[in-house]
Design a protein around this motif. Structure first.
Motif, mmCIF file in Angstrom:
data_model
loop_
_atom_site.group_PDB
_atom_site.id
_atom_site.type_symbol
_atom_site.label_atom_id
_atom_site.label_comp_id
_atom_site.label_asym_id
_atom_site.label_seq_id
_atom_site.Cartn_x
_atom_site.Cartn_y
_atom_site.Cartn_z
ATOM 1 N N ARG A 8 0.853 -1.180 0.000
ATOM 2 C CA ARG A 8 0.000 0.000 0.000
ATOM 3 C C ARG A 8 0.891 1.233 0.000
ATOM 4 N N ARG A 9 0.571 2.156 -0.875
ATOM 5 C CA ARG A 9 1.346 3.396 -0.985
ATOM 6 C C ARG A 9 0.383 4.570 -0.973
ATOM 7 N N SER A 10 0.570 5.479 -0.024
ATOM 8 C CA SER A 10 -0.244 6.695 0.019
ATOM 9 C C SER A 10 0.379 7.724 -0.908
ATOM 10 N N GLU A 13 -2.889 12.384 0.958
ATOM 11 C CA GLU A 13 -3.647 12.012 2.153
ATOM 12 C C GLU A 13 -4.953 11.301 1.802
ATOM 13 N N GLN A 16 -4.755 6.506 -2.389
ATOM 14 C CA GLN A 16 -3.878 5.371 -2.086
ATOM 15 C C GLN A 16 -3.818 4.416 -3.268
ATOM 16 N N LYS A 18 -2.861 0.364 -4.121
ATOM 17 C CA LYS A 18 -2.673 -0.932 -3.481
ATOM 18 C C LYS A 18 -2.389 -1.995 -4.532
ATOM 19 N N GLU A 66 -7.476 3.969 -4.755
ATOM 20 C CA GLU A 66 -8.582 4.351 -3.889
ATOM 21 C C GLU A 66 -8.511 5.834 -3.565
ATOM 22 N N TYR A 67 -9.675 6.475 -3.617
ATOM 23 C CA TYR A 67 -9.789 7.896 -3.300
ATOM 24 C C TYR A 67 -10.788 8.061 -2.168
ATOM 25 N N SER A 76 -13.106 3.742 -5.795
ATOM 26 C CA SER A 76 -11.944 2.940 -6.148
ATOM 27 C C SER A 76 -12.021 2.501 -7.601
#
Length: 93
Positions: A8-10, A13, A16, A18, A66-67, A76
């Protein structure tokens, strides 16, 4: 050995990325393995199992973006694939 990997990488804020990779197995049930004949009422066919069936190995991969705009809401976008080795298939003879 049944591996599972989740990365998982942000990006921000609220955004993301995945990546998920996993392996699993599906075992044939007793009816699929046994050599006795039984009648299936829903298909009106006689079925016979195959004692030589092997377990099915399943490989799953998922890429997801994903937002999270706020609160409990999210959107997503996802791409996924699933691969089977030694799938159990019905044969009508």
């Amino acid at each position: 050995f049944l591996p599972m990997l989740l990365l998982r990488r942000s990006i921000t804020e609220k955004l993301q990325f995945k990546f998920v990779y996993s392996r699993s197995v599906m075992m044939p049930d007793a009816r699929e393995l046994s050599q006795f004949e039984f009648f299936n009422l829903s298909t009106a066919y006689r079925w016979v199992g195959n004692p030589n069936l092997e377990r099915t190995r399943v490989t799953n991969m998922d890429l997801r973006l994903e937002y999270y705009p706020g609160g409990s809401d999210f959107m997503s976008f996802s791409l996924f694939t699933k691969g089977f080795k030694n799938p159990i298939e019905q044969i009508i003879d």
